[in-house]
Motif scaffolding. Structure first.
Motif, PDB file in Angstrom:
ATOM      1  N   VAL A 357     -34.890  13.528  41.975  1.00 56.44           N
ATOM      2  CA  VAL A 357     -33.949  14.111  41.257  1.00 56.44           C
ATOM      3  C   VAL A 357     -32.534  14.626  41.715  1.00 56.44           C
ATOM      4  O   VAL A 357     -33.345  15.239  42.221  1.00 56.44           O
ATOM      5  N   ALA A 358     -31.757  14.619  41.689  1.00 60.52           N
ATOM      6  CA  ALA A 358     -30.457  15.785  42.754  1.00 60.52           C
ATOM      7  C   ALA A 358     -29.904  16.795  42.039  1.00 60.52           C
ATOM      8  O   ALA A 358     -29.176  16.535  41.339  1.00 60.52           O
ATOM      9  N   ILE A 359     -30.995  17.693  42.312  1.00 58.26           N
ATOM     10  CA  ILE A 359     -29.796  18.555  41.470  1.00 58.26           C
ATOM     11  C   ILE A 359     -29.653  20.057  41.995  1.00 58.26           C
ATOM     12  O   ILE A 359     -29.598  20.304  42.619  1.00 58.26           O
ATOM     13  N   TYR A 360     -28.323  20.381  41.826  1.00 61.30           N
ATOM     14  CA  TYR A 360     -27.167  21.453  42.882  1.00 61.30           C
ATOM     15  C   TYR A 360     -26.419  21.825  42.125  1.00 61.30           C
ATOM     16  O   TYR A 360     -26.734  21.926  41.034  1.00 61.30           O
ATOM     17  N   THR A 361     -26.522  23.487  42.195  1.00 65.27           N
ATOM     18  CA  THR A 361     -25.995  24.675  42.085  1.00 65.27           C
ATOM     19  C   THR A 361     -24.511  24.392  42.601  1.00 65.27           C
ATOM     20  O   THR A 361     -23.942  23.655  43.702  1.00 65.27           O
ATOM     21  N   ALA A 362     -23.676  25.424  42.063  1.00 61.07           N
ATOM     22  CA  ALA A 362     -22.086  25.572  42.390  1.00 61.07           C
ATOM     23  C   ALA A 362     -22.153  25.712  43.459  1.00 61.07           C
ATOM     24  O   ALA A 362     -22.504  27.532  44.022  1.00 61.07           O
ATOM     25  N   ALA A 363     -21.512  25.156  44.349  1.00 54.82           N
ATOM     26  CA  ALA A 363     -20.519  26.179  45.769  1.00 54.82           C
ATOM     27  C   ALA A 363     -20.410  27.535  45.846  1.00 54.82           C
ATOM     28  O   ALA A 363     -19.779  28.037  44.816  1.00 54.82           O
ATOM     29  N   GLY A 364     -21.751  28.485  46.369  1.00 56.10           N
ATOM     30  CA  GLY A 364     -21.239  29.231  46.544  1.00 56.10           C
ATOM     31  C   GLY A 364     -22.048  30.129  45.624  1.00 56.10           C
ATOM     32  O   GLY A 364     -21.354  31.888  45.504  1.00 56.10           O
ATOM     33  N   THR A 365     -22.251  29.773  44.632  1.00 59.60           N
ATOM     34  CA  THR A 365     -22.543  30.727  43.206  1.00 59.60           C
ATOM     35  C   THR A 365     -24.374  31.034  43.500  1.00 59.60           C
ATOM     36  O   THR A 365     -25.134  30.023  43.629  1.00 59.60           O
ATOM     37  N   ASN A 366     -24.700  31.949  42.041  1.00 63.50           N
ATOM     38  CA  ASN A 366     -26.104  32.566  42.719  1.00 63.50           C
ATOM     39  C   ASN A 366     -26.380  31.927  40.547  1.00 63.50           C
ATOM     40  O   ASN A 366     -25.429  32.572  40.163  1.00 63.50           O
ATOM     41  N   PRO A 367     -27.712  31.762  40.940  1.00 63.72           N
ATOM     42  CA  PRO A 367     -28.650  31.302  41.794  1.00 63.72           C
ATOM     43  C   PRO A 367     -28.499  30.517  42.655  1.00 63.72           C
ATOM     44  O   PRO A 367     -27.937  29.180  41.886  1.00 63.72           O
ATOM     45  N   ALA A 368     -29.014  30.531  43.756  1.00 65.86           N
ATOM     46  CA  ALA A 368     -29.332  28.965  44.214  1.00 65.86           C
ATOM     47  C   ALA A 368     -30.644  28.343  45.384  1.00 65.86           C
ATOM     48  O   ALA A 368     -31.359  29.703  45.128  1.00 65.86           O
ATOM     49  N   TYR A 369     -30.762  27.384  45.610  1.00 67.79           N
ATOM     50  CA  TYR A 369     -32.695  27.798  45.791  1.00 67.79           C
ATOM     51  C   TYR A 369     -32.511  26.548  46.742  1.00 67.79           C
ATOM     52  O   TYR A 369     -31.658  25.461  47.321  1.00 67.79           O
ATOM     53  N   VAL A 370     -33.555  27.306  47.590  1.00 69.95           N
ATOM     54  CA  VAL A 370     -34.129  26.093  49.296  1.00 69.95           C
ATOM     55  C   VAL A 370     -35.042  26.140  49.533  1.00 69.95           C
ATOM     56  O   VAL A 370     -36.315  26.525  48.689  1.00 69.95           O
ATOM     57  N   MET A 371     -35.592  25.004  50.079  1.00 69.99           N
ATOM     58  CA  MET A 371     -37.657  24.577  50.688  1.00 69.99           C
ATOM     59  C   MET A 371     -37.353  24.293  51.519  1.00 69.99           C
ATOM     60  O   MET A 371     -36.342  23.830  52.109  1.00 69.99           O
ATOM     61  N   THR A 372     -38.455  23.986  52.310  1.00 71.01           N
ATOM     62  CA  THR A 372     -38.842  24.524  53.267  1.00 71.01           C
ATOM     63  C   THR A 372     -40.127  23.159  53.374  1.00 71.01           C
ATOM     64  O   THR A 372     -40.688  23.077  52.389  1.00 71.01           O
ATOM     65  N   GLU A 373     -39.717  21.996  54.508  1.00 69.85           N
ATOM     66  CA  GLU A 373     -40.807  20.805  54.384  1.00 69.85           C
ATOM     67  C   GLU A 373     -41.559  20.881  55.980  1.00 69.85           C
ATOM     68  O   GLU A 373     -42.716  20.300  55.199  1.00 69.85           O
ATOM     69  N   VAL A 374     -41.303  21.060  56.454  1.00 74.28           N
ATOM     70  CA  VAL A 374     -41.610  21.017  58.413  1.00 74.28           C
ATOM     71  C   VAL A 374     -41.275  22.558  58.906  1.00 74.28           C
ATOM     72  O   VAL A 374     -40.267  22.744  58.332  1.00 74.28           O
ATOM     73  N   ALA A 375     -42.420  22.670  59.365  1.00 74.43           N
ATOM     74  CA  ALA A 375     -42.542  24.026  59.607  1.00 74.43           C
ATOM     75  C   ALA A 375     -43.441  23.891  61.078  1.00 74.43           C
ATOM     76  O   ALA A 375     -44.826  23.730  60.965  1.00 74.43           O
ATOM     77  N   LEU A 376     -43.554  23.609  61.788  1.00 73.59           N
ATOM     78  CA  LEU A 376     -43.760  23.755  63.898  1.00 73.59           C
ATOM     79  C   LEU A 376     -43.267  24.333  64.398  1.00 73.59           C
ATOM     80  O   LEU A 376     -41.823  24.668  64.556  1.00 73.59           O
TER      81      LEU A 376
END
Length: 851
Positions: A357-376
């Motif tokens: 499911v795609a859940i987005y937050t309003a542009a430039g507002t807080n809170p917003a969330y980020v995640m890492t999938e690949v780290a090499l």
């Protein structure tokens, strides 16, 4: 920290591997077959020479055995066996789990029952009872030949990863949610009516779908459930997420029975999953600015969104068993379970769930969330002679709920010893805006080489934006990376902290929004050129191993790996200590022995653990004195040695022999003057002892007599003019075995010395007569004066005792002696008189000579 098992994409290399994998399956199989044939043809040939002192290995397989050296030491190492290889696990090792990190010892102390009580991990095939399922271990290290710092030829681990299976996952539509158990059914009949009948898997085996529960010890994403906390969710970063990184949850109680009813779980509200006009959950949600929301209005980006029936999810976790249904421990086997219900009593305890499911937050507002999938990240292979690849290739990828803002990437460095964390600026990345100008809305990719530091980000297409920081910013490679939503897309760089909301602001039931903090799971080490000596994995380039300071999920800060997985020690002049507790030691019951501990390394400090029996004179020195308890036994001793490079532990033991009869140490006789204080102290062999003194003869000075105690003290003052006396003493020692033979000693007390003078000395030559008058300062009939031998006029020495050299006491301290036939004393001071009280006259000459 959130940790995921990942596979590298597009470059033909398996995750964490040190060798290239052929691109085509059949070509790869043919190459492997040819290699095996060649090995058969040259099977009798000798090994390549010379064998380098340190060579790389990378092994993945079932964890067969696991041991810990010192269960009470959180930094303790041990050993493991995988694919038949016995691997040394150094002290200060931190093992990376799917969503947590533990020291090697913590794998044992955090194990569920029954393994915790048995000092086992419950992860090894050799553990008893056998675990429910096998566990996979991935070990990267070096084989090191014996040298001054490595006693034996051994495989030594540098990096260790443990999961139930690295690529183990499940996927499907949620067909039913049991809110009573906190359980999802995945992949079965949608809205399966058999599931709605309730009951457990044991009482309702017809309910379809895989059983999945969230392994959540603190209830971050749902109910508190934790069959094995080592494989739990990451409670600092969202690991139960939407495809964009938005945190999701499983309601702790059943949602309202009527659509639009009052929310039953305010931390996981149904209103955060809006539906379309047909009553279906919408697959893509754009949250409003929370500043525009009135109290209670949903959807709200400040709280999590619930998982729902009909969602397509992928999940990863560990296979565990219903304890209430089987009576087994949650991870105890063997599998299949011999009790009623069999495999139906098992479920997946998930540490990671990703919802499509795609859940987005309003542009430039807080809170917003980020995640890492690949780290090499590469470790700098060009610095290793004989390496086939530079290996300085770095790649980070992930998703964000706010595509309008760029991502700032930081390496997370740790200070040795203290573990203080600092950010290292890696650079900034733009975010894909999605169709029609992009491909995947919210996706970000950091794939150096990028634009150089200082480039104006407004001149680069936003979704292609990639600006590196200064040169060599990725070396030395850190253990962790932090992806941060950049509050100001035009500022370069932002503040080092890089946090949008501040480091303590949390949303979504405890999640620090705007950043994602996770270990780097894949390091590219030097690769070997075929036909050349095997190179080593350059762990010296990894400061978190070579200098220490990294912390486990429980907050244990580790030091430098010991033994170090290379023949070249890290840290320049700083050397990791290697403790040696000495011994084993032997001592008599109640006796003492000085310990002989040593340690290599730079400036080591010593710390003994207080013994369970007996005592140590000083816990902070290498050579304390151990005082043994009474009675035969074996006393274990534990030593920890620490310096700036790391910590080493060692153990030894003291064998305390049974009690034997004591022996009193010899007490030398002494002589003192009248009125001088006297002190005698007894000691013994085979102590501890008690003592009893006895005096024989007179005068009696020992009170009481006999006297109990190690030390006797007294003062004897003789009467004026009384002669000296000798006192007789004996002492007997007693311990748990009985009494010793007596030891005897004496104390001689001399009287007070008098003053003696020669008043006159006359010699009559015609009659050969010597007449002396002398005096004593002590008037007593017991005072006796005698004349010493003297030198004659012929130069010979004459002893007057042959004529009788004792003076006649005339009373009043006056004495006279007349010697007839005595030779004439020589010229000068040759005459001397001595008292029995110790007085001695000065040497005196004749005062008169007459015919």
């Amino acid at each position: 920290m959130h940790i995921e098992n990942i596979t590298s994409g597009g470059h033909g290399r398996s995750a964490g591997a040190n060798t290239w994998t052929p691109r085509g399956d059949r070509l790869g199989f043919r190459a492997l077959a040819l290699s095996l044939m060649q090995l058969c043809w040259v099977g009798s040939a000798a090994a390549q020479t010379p064998i380098p002192p340190s060579t790389q290995f990378d092994v993945t397989g079932f964890l067969e055995e696991a041991t810990v050296n010192t269960i009470g030491d959180p930094l303790s190492g041990g050993s493991l066996k995988v694919n038949g290889h016995t691997v040394t696990v150094p002290t200060n090792t931190v093992v990376i789990m799917p969503a947590a990190a533990f020291t090697w010892q913590e794998l044992f102390t955090q194990a569920p029952q029954p393994y915790l009580a048995l000092n086992e991990t419950g992860l090894a095939l050799a553990d008893l009872p056998a675990p429910l399922a096998s566990y996979e271990v991935h070990v990267v290290g070096n084989r090191v030949l014996p040298d001054a710092n490595h006693l034996t030829d051994q495989y030594i681990a540098g990096l260790i990863y443990i999961s139930q299976q690295g690529l183990n996952s499940g996927a499907g539509f949620i067909n039913f949610i049991d809110y009573t158990l906190g359980e999802l059914r995945v992949g079965g009949l949608l809205n399966d009516p058999a599931c709605a009948q309730g009951g457990t898997a044991l009482t309702n085996p017809l309910c379809s779908g895989a059983r999945v529960r969230i392994n959540d010890p603190v209830g971050r994403f749902g109910r508190v459930i934790t069959p094995d906390a080592r494989f739990s969710v990451d409670d600092a970063n969202p690991t139960i997420i939407a495809g964009t990184g938005f945190p999701m949850c499983l309601p702790r109680v059943a949602p309202p029975a009527v659509a639009g009813g009052a929310e039953t779980d305010l931390l996981c509200p149904q209103g955060n999953r809006p539906k379309d006009v047909a009553g279906n959950f919408v697959p893509s949600i754009s949250m409003a600015d929370p500043a525009t929301l009135v109290a209670g209005q949903l959807p709200d980006p400040r709280v999590q969104a619930p998982l729902e029936v009909g969602d397509y999810i992928t999940f990863a976790g560990t296979l565990v068993v219903d304890v209430f249904a089987t009576g087994f421990g949650p991870t105890e086997g063997p599998f299949p379970l011999p009790t009623a219900g069999g495999t139906g009593n098992t479920y997946i305890a998930a540490h990671t769930i990703t919802n499509n499911v795609a859940i987005y937050t309003a542009a430039g507002t807080n809170p917003a969330y980020v995640m890492t999938e690949v780290a090499l990240i590469g470790t700098g292979g060009l610095t290793v002679i004989g390496a086939g690849e530079a290996a300085i290739r770095t790649r980070f990828e992930g998703m964000t709920t706010d595509p309008s803002r760029q991502i700032h990437l930081y390496g997370v460095d740790v200070a040795p010893v203290t573990g203080v964390v600092t950010d290292r600026d890696f650079g900034i990345i733009g975010v894909d805006q999605g169709p029609p100008t992009g491909a995947v809305k919210g996706r970000w990719r950091f794939r150096p080489p990028c634009a150089v530091f200082g480039t104006d980000p407004t001149t680069i297409k936003f979704d292609k934006l990639c600006i590196m920081n200064a040169a060599n910013t990725f070396l030395p490679p850190p253990r962790e990376v932090r992806a941060v939503i950049d509050a100001n897309p035009t500022a370069l760089p932002p503040s080092p902290a890089g946090w949008v909301f501040g480091q303590t602001t949390t949303f979504a039931n405890g999640i620090i929004a705007g950043q994602y903090h996770a270990p780097i799971l894949e390091y590219i080490f030097p690769e070997n050129i075929p036909g050349t000596p095997i190179v080593e994995n350059n762990f010296n380039a990894l400061d978190f191993l070579a200098k220490g300071g990294y912390a486990s999920s429980l907050g244990t800060i580790v030091g430098v790996l010991n033994p170090w997985p290379s023949n070249i020690l890290p840290g320049g002049a700083c050397q990791v200590p290697v403790a040696n507790a000495g011994g084993p030691y032997t001592v008599a019951s109640g006796g003492t022995v000085t310990l002989a501990a040593t340690s290599t390394g730079t400036a080591p400090t010593f710390a003994w653990t207080a013994p369970v029996s007996g005592s140590l004179s000083n816990l902070a020195i290498a050579n304390p004195v151990f005082t043994a308890p009474v009675g035969a036994q074996s006393v274990p001793l534990s030593l920890k040695v620490t310096n700036a490079c790391g910590t080493s532990t060692a153990t030894t033991s003291v064998t305390v022999n049974g009690a034997t009869l004591p022996t009193v140490n010899h007490i030398a006789p002494i002589t003192v003057a009248s009125g001088a204080p006297v002190s005698l102290t007894a000691s013994c062999i085979n102590g501890p002892c008690t003592f009893v003194w006895t005096q024989t003869g007179t005068p009696v000075v020992l009170v009481p007599n006999p006297f109990t105690g190690a030390t006797i003290s007294f003062t004897l003052t003789l009467p004026v003019g009384a002669p000296g006396t000798t006192l007789q003493f004996s002492v007997v020692a007693t311990n748990a075995a009985g009494a010793s033979a007596p030891e005897f000693t004496t104390v001689t007390v001399n009287p007070t010395a008098d003053a003696v003078t020669i008043a006159s000395a006359e010699y009559r030559t015609g009659k050969q007569r010597l007449i002396l008058n002398a005096t004593s300062s002590i008037v007593s009939p017991s005072v006796i004066l005698t004349l010493d031998p003297y030198v004659t006029t012929t130069g010979t020495t004459f002893d007057p005792a042959t004529l009788g050299n004792v003076f006649t006491n005339n009373g009043g301290g006056l004495y006279i002696i007349t010697l007839v036939g005595a030779p004439q004393p020589g010229a000068g001071n040759v005459l001397r008189v001595r008292s029995n009280l110790g007085g001695v006259s000065p040497l005196t000459a004749l005062t008169r000579i007459r015919p």
